[in-house]
Write a protein that holds these residues in place. Structure first.
Motif, PDB file in Angstrom:
ATOM      1  N   PRO A  65       8.149  12.966   0.928  1.00  0.00           N
ATOM      2  CA  PRO A  65       7.693  12.941  -0.465  1.00  0.00           C
ATOM      3  C   PRO A  65       8.505  13.819  -1.405  1.00  0.00           C
ATOM      4  O   PRO A  65       8.377  13.690  -2.620  1.00  0.00           O
ATOM      5  N   THR A  66       9.330  14.687  -0.847  1.00  0.00           N
ATOM      6  CA  THR A  66      10.166  15.546  -1.684  1.00  0.00           C
ATOM      7  C   THR A  66      11.467  14.866  -2.060  1.00  0.00           C
ATOM      8  O   THR A  66      11.915  14.930  -3.218  1.00  0.00           O
ATOM      9  N   THR A  67      12.078  14.177  -1.093  1.00  0.00           N
ATOM     10  CA  THR A  67      13.389  13.565  -1.327  1.00  0.00           C
ATOM     11  C   THR A  67      13.320  12.057  -1.519  1.00  0.00           C
ATOM     12  O   THR A  67      14.320  11.436  -1.899  1.00  0.00           O
ATOM     13  N   ASN A  68      12.179  11.448  -1.233  1.00  0.00           N
ATOM     14  CA  ASN A  68      12.001   9.990  -1.260  1.00  0.00           C
ATOM     15  C   ASN A  68      12.835   9.274  -0.203  1.00  0.00           C
ATOM     16  O   ASN A  68      13.035   8.054  -0.281  1.00  0.00           O
ATOM     17  N   LEU A  89       4.068  13.553   4.604  1.00  0.00           N
ATOM     18  CA  LEU A  89       4.634  12.215   4.631  1.00  0.00           C
ATOM     19  C   LEU A  89       3.882  11.312   3.662  1.00  0.00           C
ATOM     20  O   LEU A  89       2.675  11.469   3.429  1.00  0.00           O
ATOM     21  N   LEU A  90       4.638  10.376   3.130  1.00  0.00           N
ATOM     22  CA  LEU A  90       4.095   9.309   2.312  1.00  0.00           C
ATOM     23  C   LEU A  90       4.291   8.017   3.103  1.00  0.00           C
ATOM     24  O   LEU A  90       5.367   7.780   3.645  1.00  0.00           O
ATOM     25  N   TRP A  91       3.258   7.192   3.197  1.00  0.00           N
ATOM     26  CA  TRP A  91       3.357   5.959   3.963  1.00  0.00           C
ATOM     27  C   TRP A  91       3.260   4.755   3.036  1.00  0.00           C
ATOM     28  O   TRP A  91       2.402   4.710   2.142  1.00  0.00           O
ATOM     29  N   VAL A  92       4.151   3.786   3.259  1.00  0.00           N
ATOM     30  CA  VAL A  92       4.244   2.608   2.396  1.00  0.00           C
ATOM     31  C   VAL A  92       4.288   1.363   3.263  1.00  0.00           C
ATOM     32  O   VAL A  92       5.054   1.302   4.237  1.00  0.00           O
ATOM     33  N   LEU A 143       0.816  -1.208   0.000  1.00  0.00           N
ATOM     34  CA  LEU A 143       0.000   0.000   0.000  1.00  0.00           C
ATOM     35  C   LEU A 143       0.852   1.262   0.000  1.00  0.00           C
ATOM     36  O   LEU A 143       1.934   1.278   0.587  1.00  0.00           O
ATOM     37  N   VAL A 144       0.344   2.313  -0.613  1.00  0.00           N
ATOM     38  CA  VAL A 144       0.966   3.626  -0.520  1.00  0.00           C
ATOM     39  C   VAL A 144      -0.145   4.649  -0.319  1.00  0.00           C
ATOM     40  O   VAL A 144      -1.186   4.607  -0.990  1.00  0.00           O
ATOM     41  N   ARG A 145       0.041   5.550   0.668  1.00  0.00           N
ATOM     42  CA  ARG A 145      -0.939   6.583   0.959  1.00  0.00           C
ATOM     43  C   ARG A 145      -0.217   7.874   1.314  1.00  0.00           C
ATOM     44  O   ARG A 145       0.756   7.873   2.078  1.00  0.00           O
ATOM     45  N   SER A 146      -0.708   8.993   0.771  1.00  0.00           N
ATOM     46  CA  SER A 146      -0.196  10.302   1.131  1.00  0.00           C
ATOM     47  C   SER A 146      -0.997  10.815   2.315  1.00  0.00           C
ATOM     48  O   SER A 146      -2.231  10.700   2.350  1.00  0.00           O
ATOM     49  N   SER A 147      -0.305  11.379   3.310  1.00  0.00           N
ATOM     50  CA  SER A 147      -0.986  11.896   4.486  1.00  0.00           C
ATOM     51  C   SER A 147      -1.823  13.115   4.118  1.00  0.00           C
ATOM     52  O   SER A 147      -1.537  13.800   3.123  1.00  0.00           O
TER      53      SER A 147
END
Length: 262
Positions: free
Chosen positions: A231-234, A216-219, A207-211
């Motif tokens: 999410p800017t720098t990965n 933050l991006l959650w995986v 799963l991937v979801r943007s807060s």
């Protein structure tokens, strides 16, 4: 009990039955109408049929009566004189079925279908109305732009794309390329996967979801971990042990808590 059938006649639906002991032949007064189905659900531009039974006050079938049909919104669905319902648009309408003083109303719900092959799986909609749907077997995501429901473009991504999400602005999307162990970054304006990053653990991404606030991006992965990503720098900035393959993520409205299902 024999089956009740519907015969086509000139502009009418005639109801016949094979059980005389449950029928009011010819001249019985129609007290009620029963339509099957009692709610019509149809996809544009499909057609389906309504079957209508006319009953007397004792609940017996009344034969040899004519039934009329009308649609409240022909831009959503039309209905013919023999009960054929055709989806012409999208939304809800009501069919009015009448015979003598008896009337019944049938809801009609019309959806548009945009079939995708290759096992469509994950879906997301951006603030700008862009729809992405992952295709597990085709290494791509299908794209539509609301209010159109046609998938007219595709973005090539990694192997077994599973989950997809947008940032708050809709400019960037992320997709989990499950079999590649990567997360792809999609430039939505270009409709192109521009780069990928790989969470640690040598495992399938799920799963991937943007807060909600976009910070933050959650995986989730099969490495029994939940990863927080800048999410800017990965860059991976958080790692939480979960004990299972995450298959559910949800945020509180204030973005102060994350609910995880593993």
């Amino acid at each position: 009990m024999k089956r009740i059938g519907v015969l086509k006649t000139l502009g009418c639906v005639w109801l016949i039955a094979g059980c005389s002991n449950a029928t009011s032949p010819g001249g019985g007064a129609v007290a009620s109408l029963v339509a099957v189905p009692d709610t019509v659900r149809v996809f544009t531009p499909d057609t389906t049929r309504l079957t209508v039974n006319a009953l007397d006050g004792q609940g017996h079938l009344v034969t040899g009566v004519s039934v009329t049909f009308a649609s409240s919104d022909t831009n959503v669905a039309t209905v013919s004189s023999i009960g054929l319902v055709t989806a012409t648009g999208f939304g809800a309408a009501t069919l009015t079925v009448s015979s003598g003083n008896a009337t019944t109303h049938i809801p009609v719900l019309v959806s548009t279908s945009s079939p995708l092959d290759s096992r469509p799986f994950g879906a997301a909609v951006s603030a700008a109305g862009v729809v992405y749907v992952t295709q597990l077997d085709n290494a791509r995501v299908g794209r539509a732009t609301l209010p159109s429901r046609a998938f007219s473009a595709y973005a090539g991504v990694g192997t077994v794309p599973t989950s997809v999400t947008f940032d708050a602005s809709g400019a960037t999307a992320w997709v989990t390329n499950q079999a590649d162990f990567t997360v792809g970054v999609i430039d939505v304006s270009l409709n192109t996967e521009t780069t990928t990053f790989t969470p640690p653990g040598n495992s399938n991404t799920a799963l991937v979801r943007s807060s909600p606030q976009g910070n933050l991006l959650w995986v989730t992965t099969t490495a029994d971990s939940l990863f927080g990503v800048n999410p800017t720098t990965n860059a991976i900035v958080h790692r939480v042990g979960t004990g299972g393959w995450g298959n559910g993520l949800a945020f509180t409205p204030t973005d102060t808590a994350l609910v995880y299902v593993g």
